[in-house]
Scaffold this motif. Structure first.
Motif, mmCIF file in Angstrom:
data_model
loop_
_atom_site.group_PDB
_atom_site.id
_atom_site.type_symbol
_atom_site.label_atom_id
_atom_site.label_comp_id
_atom_site.label_asym_id
_atom_site.label_seq_id
_atom_site.Cartn_x
_atom_site.Cartn_y
_atom_site.Cartn_z
ATOM 1 N N TYR A 77 -26.699 -61.718 -7.233
ATOM 2 C CA TYR A 77 -25.925 -60.731 -7.983
ATOM 3 C C TYR A 77 -26.145 -59.355 -7.387
ATOM 4 C CZ TYR A 77 -30.426 -59.786 -10.238
ATOM 5 O OH TYR A 77 -31.737 -59.489 -10.477
ATOM 6 N N LYS A 78 -25.248 -58.476 -7.706
ATOM 7 C CA LYS A 78 -25.445 -57.076 -7.347
ATOM 8 C C LYS A 78 -25.251 -56.233 -8.594
ATOM 9 C CE LYS A 78 -20.667 -56.497 -5.615
ATOM 10 N NZ LYS A 78 -19.863 -56.194 -4.405
ATOM 11 N N TRP A 79 -25.936 -55.103 -8.627
ATOM 12 C CA TRP A 79 -25.785 -54.149 -9.719
ATOM 13 C C TRP A 79 -24.545 -53.281 -9.469
ATOM 14 C CZ3 TRP A 79 -28.711 -54.352 -14.034
ATOM 15 C CH2 TRP A 79 -29.949 -55.004 -13.961
ATOM 16 N N GLU A 101 -19.525 -61.056 -14.718
ATOM 17 C CA GLU A 101 -20.318 -59.861 -15.007
ATOM 18 C C GLU A 101 -21.131 -60.077 -16.277
ATOM 19 O OE1 GLU A 101 -17.866 -56.366 -14.975
ATOM 20 O OE2 GLU A 101 -17.395 -56.583 -12.835
ATOM 21 N N CYS A 121 -23.938 -52.897 -14.977
ATOM 22 C CA CYS A 121 -23.852 -54.335 -15.198
ATOM 23 C C CYS A 121 -24.238 -55.057 -13.914
ATOM 24 C CB CYS A 121 -22.446 -54.748 -15.645
ATOM 25 S SG CYS A 121 -21.207 -54.723 -14.336
ATOM 26 N N ARG A 122 -24.378 -56.377 -14.033
ATOM 27 C CA ARG A 122 -24.631 -57.214 -12.861
ATOM 28 C C ARG A 122 -23.418 -58.120 -12.629
ATOM 29 N NH1 ARG A 122 -30.396 -60.057 -13.363
ATOM 30 N NH2 ARG A 122 -30.006 -60.056 -15.605
ATOM 31 N N ARG A 123 -23.072 -58.329 -11.386
ATOM 32 C CA ARG A 123 -21.960 -59.214 -11.042
ATOM 33 C C ARG A 123 -22.450 -60.281 -10.077
ATOM 34 N NH1 ARG A 123 -16.897 -56.488 -8.328
ATOM 35 N NH2 ARG A 123 -16.580 -55.731 -10.476
ATOM 36 N N SER A 124 -22.134 -61.529 -10.341
ATOM 37 C CA SER A 124 -22.531 -62.622 -9.456
ATOM 38 C C SER A 124 -21.702 -62.594 -8.182
ATOM 39 C CB SER A 124 -22.378 -63.974 -10.156
ATOM 40 O OG SER A 124 -21.038 -64.183 -10.554
#
Length: 419
Positions: free
Chosen positions: A407-409, A97, A110-113
């Motif tokens: 990634y997703k937010w 993240e 946040c962004r998560r891979s």
């Protein structure tokens, strides 16, 4: 029939991707270690299958460069398996993240891979790619559909069989790794349009394959793998040491995309240096293709006349182009005209010249006083590589683990409504 076959592959891959997406780092390491052990146990079977491919290639009259590309003996297979250990040791890019922030409305963002999902890879000749890509895909939680060249069909089938069995032994769907085992070329164009299931296409092959994918795919395509690589010998280069670097870049393994194709030599050192370089290259069996000025300087050598077509050629053999240039800007202009955007190098002890070259040349990898042969996922510390991308989106250069992620937010509110 082919359409239904591909639809089934796509559906199976998509379903398998769901099982892979949230594996822990420990589970992935266990999986990759199982694959390495299984490949080691099946080494004789894999090499025997490869021997069939090599024999067929020789019977079909394929050139030595192509035969070298498809060869997978015990030594090379051991190296491929050793690379799996390197990938196991790399940090898991999934679940990281970043860019966490608190918005004014109180929402945490946040962004998560995350994995891409399903990757389709089309490649030619090299059976080691089957292992490299499968391992990188699984490390990043992606399912993969592989379509190798007909020249290595037996090798690829043997390797895929072992990998799929290893995946199943870990309690995961074997369809996480699927090989198109039919050489019918229509399956390539069909795969390019399987956008309902495949998230990214990576072609590893010549210009015709790259163009085919770029023109016909309805899926994002990563172009790359074509290396028309240059090395410029500046007037301030340490000439005695330059020869070894050029020989390494050309001769160590001439059939790969990061091998050197053209040497550009500053006219101020050409008369003194080219006889030495030509002698060293020809002693290694390298054929010279040179500009008119090069031929005049080297009358004792049988030098083929260089043309725009030859300077646009990725040799993949013991052939090299040579051109004398007026200055560093002429070298840069030549690279801009003929480079595929893969790897370029300058040999110089002049820091101003080095800085100018590295700023002005915009290939995926640019070197100062080093061989182009380093453009490789393993050499860059990325583990194995999916391909070397020569484009700028979304990956560039050797594509390791991060290139197989997106990634997703993630947004966390307190029953927050937009005002």
């Amino acid at each position: 029939m082919n359409e239904q076959y591909l639809q089934t592959l796509g559906q199976q891959a998509k379903q398998a991707s769901f099982a892979l997406a949230n594996l822990s780092s420990t589970q992935k390491s266990t999986l990759l270690n199982a694959i390495a052990s299984s490949l080691t146990a099946a080494a004789d079977e894999i090499v025997a299958a490869n021997e069939q491919d090599v024999a067929a290639a020789k019977a079909a009259g394929l050139n030595q460069a192509m035969i070298d590309r498809l060869l997978l003996n015990h030594e090379r297979l051991s190296g491929v398996i050793a690379d799996i250990d390197n990938v196991v040791g790399l940090p898991d890019p999934i679940g990281r993240e970043f860019d966490s922030r608190l918005l004014e409305n109180g929402m945490r963002l946040c962004r998560r891979s995350v994995p891409l999902g399903v990757i389709g890879v089309i490649y030619e000749a090299r059976p080691n790619v089957t292992v490299d890509i499968a391992v990188l895909a699984l490390k990043t939680g992606n399912a993969v559909i592989l379509r190798g060249g007909k020249e290595t069909l037996n090798s690829n089938m043997a390797i895929a069989k072992v990998i799929r069995a290893a995946v199943a032994s870990c309690g995961l769907p074997e369809d996480a790794v699927q090989l198109i085992d039919n050489p019918d070329r229509s399956l390539v164009t069909g795969l390019l349009k399987l956008d309902s299931y495949v998230d990214m296409i990576v072609p590893r092959g010549g210009d015709k394959l790259q163009r085919l994918c770029a023109e016909q795919a309805t899926i994002p395509v990563i172009l790359g793998g074509i290396g028309i690589c240059h090395m410029y010998v500046d007037k301030a280069a340490e000439l005695e040491r330059s020869t070894d670097v050029i020989i390494n870049a050309k001769v160590q393994r001439p059939t790969v995309c990061n091998a050197l194709d053209t040497v550009l030599v500053h006219e101020a050192v050409a008369a003194d240096y080219l006889p030495t370089l030509a002698a060293a290259l020809t002693a290694q069996g390298v054929k010279l293709v040179g500009c008119e000025a090069t031929s005049k300087l080297l009358p004792a050598y049988d030098i083929e006349a260089a043309t725009d077509e030859s300077f646009s050629t990725e040799w993949l053999s013991l052939t090299i182009g040579i051109k004398i240039v007026a200055d560093i800007d002429a070298a840069i202009a030549h690279i801009r005209q003929f480079s595929s955007g893969h790897s370029e190098a300058i040999l110089t002890d002049d820091i101003a010249a080095a800085t100018h070259f590295m700023n002005e040349v915009n290939s995926a990898a640019v070197y100062l006083n080093a061989s182009t042969r380093f453009t490789d996922g393993g050499q860059f510390g990325l583990g194995a590589e999916v391909a070397v991308s020569t484009q700028k989106l979304h990956a560039r250069g050797p594509m390791g683990l991060e290139a197989l992620t997106t990634y997703k937010w993630l947004a966390v509110g307190d029953y927050t409504a937009r005002s």
